[in-house]
Scaffold this active site. Structure first.
Site, PDB file in Angstrom:
ATOM      1  N   GLU A  47      32.797  26.519  44.954  1.00 36.73           N
ATOM      2  CA  GLU A  47      32.662  27.777  45.690  1.00 36.73           C
ATOM      3  C   GLU A  47      33.718  27.822  46.773  1.00 36.73           C
ATOM      4  OE1 GLU A  47      28.805  29.772  47.378  1.00 36.73           O
ATOM      5  OE2 GLU A  47      28.226  27.862  46.475  1.00 36.73           O
TER       6      GLU A  47
ATOM      7  N   GLU B 137      42.648  24.907  45.898  1.00 35.51           N
ATOM      8  CA  GLU B 137      41.203  24.804  46.106  1.00 35.51           C
ATOM      9  C   GLU B 137      40.525  26.145  46.338  1.00 35.51           C
ATOM     10  OE1 GLU B 137      40.551  21.970  49.234  1.00 35.51           O
ATOM     11  OE2 GLU B 137      41.261  20.298  48.020  1.00 35.51           O
TER      12      GLU B 137
ATOM     13  N   GLY C  80      41.974  21.081  51.892  1.00 33.90           N
ATOM     14  CA  GLY C  80      43.046  20.132  52.156  1.00 33.90           C
ATOM     15  C   GLY C  80      43.030  19.035  51.125  1.00 33.90           C
TER      16      GLY C  80
ATOM     17  N   GLU D 277      47.514  22.597  48.509  1.00 28.12           N
ATOM     18  CA  GLU D 277      46.101  22.232  48.414  1.00 28.12           C
ATOM     19  C   GLU D 277      45.183  23.426  48.696  1.00 28.12           C
ATOM     20  OE1 GLU D 277      44.277  19.657  47.505  1.00 28.12           O
ATOM     21  OE2 GLU D 277      45.854  18.201  47.141  1.00 28.12           O
TER      22      GLU D 277
END
Length: 160
Positions: free
Chosen positions: A109, A55, A35, A51
């Site tokens: 990761e 990510e 987020g 987001e």
């Protein structure tokens, strides 16, 4: 009198059809669900989908709002100069609909973690608290005010 400034952010608790939750490891915050801040002119759902994709590489469908949180402490950012204002965060549940796990400039990761092991990965008290609200969700949205500095303290906790 100036207008108040808040950071608006969304978190995504993304669960696949096997009961795994999408987690990303950040440079500053350790393991979290993905987020981040909603950009100017962007709606909450689009901001969250962007987001999560940035990510983790995963495309999502957003299904429901489960929590609204206010972090009402102001503090200096990583640069030691910039004041970080009150944050208003909304957590949504979603499901993966495509994409491949990857990392970004913000993450080192990304992985799918069984739901019952997620709290073994997340160390930030605020993120743990927000994930517990997901585990305990029965249909009423969680509203919570907390501060994260000097230590995590809940100031208001209720269902709405």
């Amino acid at each position: 009198m100036s207008m108040p400034t808040h950071i608006v952010a969304c978190g995504g608790i993304i669960e696949d059809n096997k009961g795994n939750i999408l987690l990303v490891k950040t440079h500053h915050g350790g393991w979290v669900f993905p987020g981040g801040q909603v950009e100017v002119g962007e709606n909450l759902i689009d901001g969250l989908m962007r987001e999560v994709k940035e990510e983790s590489g995963i495309d999502i469908e957003v299904s429901r709002l489960i929590g609204v949180y206010s972090n009402t402490v102001t503090y200096k950012g990583y640069d030691g100069v910039t004041d970080i204002p009150t944050k208003v965060m909304m957590d949504f549940v979603g499901t993966p609909i495509g994409g491949e796990l990857t990392t970004s400039e913000e993450t080192t990761e990304s992985k799918w973690v069984p739901k019952n092991e997620v709290l073994d990965f997340i160390t930030a008290p605020a993120i743990q608290t927000r994930f517990k609200a997901y585990l305990e969700f029965t249909g009423d949205v969680q509203y919570m005010e907390y501060v994260t500095r000097p230590e995590f303290t809940v100031k208001l906790d209720r269902k709405i």
